[in-house]
Scaffold this motif. Structure first.
Motif, PDB file in Angstrom:
ATOM      1  N   ARG A  32       0.867  -0.792  -0.059  1.00  0.00           N
ATOM      2  CA  ARG A  32      -0.032  -0.072   0.086  1.00  0.00           C
ATOM      3  C   ARG A  32       0.675   1.141   0.021  1.00  0.00           C
ATOM      4  O   ARG A  32       1.882   1.445   0.445  1.00  0.00           O
ATOM      5  N   GLN A  33       0.698   2.391  -0.560  1.00  0.00           N
ATOM      6  CA  GLN A  33       1.576   3.076  -1.064  1.00  0.00           C
ATOM      7  C   GLN A  33       0.930   4.652  -0.293  1.00  0.00           C
ATOM      8  O   GLN A  33      -0.277   4.477  -0.399  1.00  0.00           O
ATOM      9  N   ILE A  34       1.157   5.668  -0.059  1.00  0.00           N
ATOM     10  CA  ILE A  34       0.995   7.280   0.787  1.00  0.00           C
ATOM     11  C   ILE A  34       1.394   7.928  -0.180  1.00  0.00           C
ATOM     12  O   ILE A  34       2.702   7.936  -1.425  1.00  0.00           O
ATOM     13  N   ALA A  35       0.965   9.016  -0.032  1.00  0.00           N
ATOM     14  CA  ALA A  35       1.896  10.284  -0.500  1.00  0.00           C
ATOM     15  C   ALA A  35       2.996   9.998  -0.547  1.00  0.00           C
ATOM     16  O   ALA A  35       3.700  10.077  -1.859  1.00  0.00           O
ATOM     17  N   VAL A  36       3.632  10.415   0.532  1.00  0.00           N
ATOM     18  CA  VAL A  36       5.348  10.314   0.488  1.00  0.00           C
ATOM     19  C   VAL A  36       5.978   9.376  -0.467  1.00  0.00           C
ATOM     20  O   VAL A  36       6.941   9.961  -0.810  1.00  0.00           O
ATOM     21  N   CYS A  37       5.451   8.454  -1.005  1.00  0.00           N
ATOM     22  CA  CYS A  37       6.009   7.599  -1.556  1.00  0.00           C
ATOM     23  C   CYS A  37       6.310   7.774  -3.210  1.00  0.00           C
ATOM     24  O   CYS A  37       7.387   6.607  -4.066  1.00  0.00           O
ATOM     25  N   SER A  38       6.011   8.803  -3.260  1.00  0.00           N
ATOM     26  CA  SER A  38       6.362   9.565  -5.206  1.00  0.00           C
ATOM     27  C   SER A  38       8.033   9.838  -5.108  1.00  0.00           C
ATOM     28  O   SER A  38       8.414  10.364  -5.632  1.00  0.00           O
ATOM     29  N   TRP A  39       8.893   9.932  -3.362  1.00  0.00           N
ATOM     30  CA  TRP A  39      10.256  10.154  -3.787  1.00  0.00           C
ATOM     31  C   TRP A  39      10.368   8.849  -3.073  1.00  0.00           C
ATOM     32  O   TRP A  39      12.371   9.274  -2.914  1.00  0.00           O
ATOM     33  N   LEU A  40       9.671   7.379  -2.654  1.00  0.00           N
ATOM     34  CA  LEU A  40      11.009   7.048  -2.660  1.00  0.00           C
ATOM     35  C   LEU A  40      12.046   6.244  -3.893  1.00  0.00           C
ATOM     36  O   LEU A  40      12.628   6.101  -3.624  1.00  0.00           O
ATOM     37  N   GLN A  41      11.211   6.114  -4.981  1.00  0.00           N
ATOM     38  CA  GLN A  41      12.091   6.140  -6.611  1.00  0.00           C
ATOM     39  C   GLN A  41      14.060   7.523  -6.267  1.00  0.00           C
ATOM     40  O   GLN A  41      14.652   7.171  -6.666  1.00  0.00           O
ATOM     41  N   PRO A  42      12.958   8.588  -6.317  1.00  0.00           N
ATOM     42  CA  PRO A  42      14.196   8.957  -6.136  1.00  0.00           C
ATOM     43  C   PRO A  42      15.681   8.857  -5.290  1.00  0.00           C
ATOM     44  O   PRO A  42      16.312   8.686  -5.077  1.00  0.00           O
ATOM     45  N   ALA A  43      14.897   8.764  -4.108  1.00  0.00           N
ATOM     46  CA  ALA A  43      15.773   8.645  -2.843  1.00  0.00           C
ATOM     47  C   ALA A  43      16.554   7.321  -2.600  1.00  0.00           C
ATOM     48  O   ALA A  43      17.936   6.664  -3.064  1.00  0.00           O
ATOM     49  N   LEU A  44      15.740   5.508  -3.782  1.00  0.00           N
ATOM     50  CA  LEU A  44      16.101   4.270  -4.049  1.00  0.00           C
ATOM     51  C   LEU A  44      17.175   4.369  -5.301  1.00  0.00           C
ATOM     52  O   LEU A  44      18.230   4.176  -5.339  1.00  0.00           O
ATOM     53  N   ASP A  45      17.095   5.678  -6.047  1.00  0.00           N
ATOM     54  CA  ASP A  45      17.704   6.177  -7.412  1.00  0.00           C
ATOM     55  C   ASP A  45      19.365   6.266  -7.210  1.00  0.00           C
ATOM     56  O   ASP A  45      20.165   6.745  -7.696  1.00  0.00           O
ATOM     57  N   ALA A  46      18.892   7.106  -5.904  1.00  0.00           N
ATOM     58  CA  ALA A  46      20.853   8.112  -5.875  1.00  0.00           C
ATOM     59  C   ALA A  46      21.328   7.334  -5.962  1.00  0.00           C
ATOM     60  O   ALA A  46      21.995   5.814  -5.244  1.00  0.00           O
ATOM     61  N   GLN A  47      23.193   7.868  -6.171  1.00  0.00           N
ATOM     62  CA  GLN A  47      24.443   7.234  -6.104  1.00  0.00           C
ATOM     63  C   GLN A  47      24.659   6.164  -5.016  1.00  0.00           C
ATOM     64  O   GLN A  47      24.824   7.285  -3.843  1.00  0.00           O
ATOM     65  N   MET A  48      24.519   5.339  -4.645  1.00  0.00           N
ATOM     66  CA  MET A  48      25.333   5.169  -3.014  1.00  0.00           C
ATOM     67  C   MET A  48      27.536   5.179  -3.338  1.00  0.00           C
ATOM     68  O   MET A  48      27.796   4.627  -4.705  1.00  0.00           O
ATOM     69  N   PRO A  49      27.735   5.507  -2.323  1.00  0.00           N
ATOM     70  CA  PRO A  49      29.121   5.159  -2.173  1.00  0.00           C
ATOM     71  C   PRO A  49      29.746   4.144  -2.007  1.00  0.00           C
ATOM     72  O   PRO A  49      31.350   3.662  -2.011  1.00  0.00           O
ATOM     73  N   SER A  50      29.025   3.099  -2.189  1.00  0.00           N
ATOM     74  CA  SER A  50      29.458   1.565  -1.781  1.00  0.00           C
ATOM     75  C   SER A  50      28.808   0.391  -3.429  1.00  0.00           C
ATOM     76  O   SER A  50      27.735   1.028  -2.901  1.00  0.00           O
ATOM     77  N   ASP A  51      29.209  -0.082  -3.448  1.00  0.00           N
ATOM     78  CA  ASP A  51      28.805  -1.833  -4.002  1.00  0.00           C
ATOM     79  C   ASP A  51      27.512  -2.333  -2.653  1.00  0.00           C
ATOM     80  O   ASP A  51      26.153  -2.740  -2.981  1.00  0.00           O
ATOM     81  N   THR A  52      27.800  -2.104  -1.774  1.00  0.00           N
ATOM     82  CA  THR A  52      27.199  -3.138  -0.335  1.00  0.00           C
ATOM     83  C   THR A  52      26.205  -1.798  -0.140  1.00  0.00           C
ATOM     84  O   THR A  52      24.861  -2.853  -0.450  1.00  0.00           O
ATOM     85  N   LEU A  53      26.583  -0.808  -0.224  1.00  0.00           N
ATOM     86  CA  LEU A  53      25.100  -0.639  -0.191  1.00  0.00           C
ATOM     87  C   LEU A  53      24.489   0.120  -1.459  1.00  0.00           C
ATOM     88  O   LEU A  53      22.915   0.093  -0.913  1.00  0.00           O
ATOM     89  N   ASN A  54      24.985  -0.404  -2.250  1.00  0.00           N
ATOM     90  CA  ASN A  54      23.665  -0.667  -3.421  1.00  0.00           C
ATOM     91  C   ASN A  54      22.876  -1.544  -3.628  1.00  0.00           C
ATOM     92  O   ASN A  54      22.046  -1.716  -3.424  1.00  0.00           O
ATOM     93  N   GLU A  55      24.035  -2.535  -3.118  1.00  0.00           N
ATOM     94  CA  GLU A  55      23.019  -3.676  -2.840  1.00  0.00           C
ATOM     95  C   GLU A  55      21.808  -3.513  -2.069  1.00  0.00           C
ATOM     96  O   GLU A  55      21.057  -3.876  -1.926  1.00  0.00           O
ATOM     97  N   VAL A  56      21.972  -2.554  -0.677  1.00  0.00           N
ATOM     98  CA  VAL A  56      21.013  -2.235   0.268  1.00  0.00           C
ATOM     99  C   VAL A  56      19.471  -1.811  -0.577  1.00  0.00           C
ATOM    100  O   VAL A  56      18.058  -2.232  -0.752  1.00  0.00           O
ATOM    101  N   THR A  57      19.944  -0.698  -1.545  1.00  0.00           N
ATOM    102  CA  THR A  57      18.716  -0.494  -2.259  1.00  0.00           C
ATOM    103  C   THR A  57      17.579  -0.833  -3.018  1.00  0.00           C
ATOM    104  O   THR A  57      17.317  -0.904  -2.976  1.00  0.00           O
ATOM    105  N   ASN A  58      19.204  -1.913  -3.754  1.00  0.00           N
ATOM    106  CA  ASN A  58      18.241  -3.164  -4.707  1.00  0.00           C
ATOM    107  C   ASN A  58      17.309  -3.666  -3.772  1.00  0.00           C
ATOM    108  O   ASN A  58      16.519  -3.555  -4.609  1.00  0.00           O
ATOM    109  N   GLY A  59      17.826  -4.224  -3.351  1.00  0.00           N
ATOM    110  CA  GLY A  59      16.854  -4.639  -1.909  1.00  0.00           C
ATOM    111  C   GLY A  59      15.652  -4.212  -1.786  1.00  0.00           C
ATOM    112  O   GLY A  59      14.265  -4.754  -2.358  1.00  0.00           O
ATOM    113  N   LEU A  60      15.931  -3.192  -1.252  1.00  0.00           N
ATOM    114  CA  LEU A  60      14.961  -2.149  -1.092  1.00  0.00           C
ATOM    115  C   LEU A  60      14.355  -2.048  -2.957  1.00  0.00           C
ATOM    116  O   LEU A  60      13.124  -1.548  -1.939  1.00  0.00           O
TER     117      LEU A  60
END
Length: 192
Positions: free
Chosen positions: A44-72
């Motif tokens: 179930r999504q709510i209004a703030v979810c419009s910001w989720l994809q931009p937050a998940l698509d942000a450049q991560m400083p490590s491959d490990t953090l990229n794995e976390v965002t890919n999992g999310l």
């Protein structure tokens, strides 16, 4: 689910630098080893979810953090987002529609546990989460710029990939700046 949890723990472990952080990490990892995963449901999504994809698509400083965002990203369609009331009156005026939380592991999570809660919080830009408290001890993995504080600290920015620890029962809050704030949290029962 287990892939996301593995990436989460791999991202958190190198940043551990204190007994409280280590205790939450060890308890969370141990409690996650044999979690029953609920049948995948549509979230179930709510209004703030419009910001989720931009937050998940942000450049991560490590491959490990990229794995976390890919999992999310993989879990996102199944997350049920909800809001909280501002019980203390310390949130920003845009808090009601500018925030959301989703439980990944917990009594109502995608993986069921009564001993461990893992979830994600999302703030739209320019939102202050109100002061609040809860008995479980908490550890945040920060995935985007933002500030955190508790009764023992001033506002501080842990940075992307940084951790922020809240001892049991302490008053704490977070706030976003010009970008959305995305953070994964782990809650474990307070030590006896």
């Amino acid at each position: 689910m287990h892939r996301f949890l593995g990436s989460l723990f791999a991202a958190v472990e190198p940043a551990l630098d204190g007994p409280g952080l280590e205790r939450v990490f060890v308890e969370a990892r141990a409690a996650s080893e044999h979690l029953p995963v609920a049948e995948s449901a549509e979230g179930r999504q709510i209004a703030v979810c419009s910001w989720l994809q931009p937050a998940l698509d942000a450049q991560m400083p490590s491959d490990t953090l990229n794995e976390v965002t890919n999992g999310l990203k993989a879990l996102a369609p199944h997350l049920s987002w909800f809001t909280r009331p501002d019980a203390t009156g310390t949130g920003s005026p845009n808090f009601p529609d500018g925030h959301g939380n989703a439980i990944i592991v917990g009594p109502d999570g995608l993986a069921v546990s009564s001993e461990l809660w893992i979830g994600v919080s999302l703030l739209a830009p320019g939102v202050r989460y109100p002061d609040h408290t809860h008995p479980p001890e908490e550890l945040y993995l920060v995935l985007s710029p933002g500030d955190f504080r508790n009764a023992e600290t001033q506002w501080r920015a842990p940075g992307v990939g940084g951790l922020f620890h809240n001892p049991p029962g302490i008053v704490h809050a977070m706030r976003s700046g010009d970008d959305p704030l995305l953070a994964v949290w782990m809650l474990v029962p307070a030590a006896d």
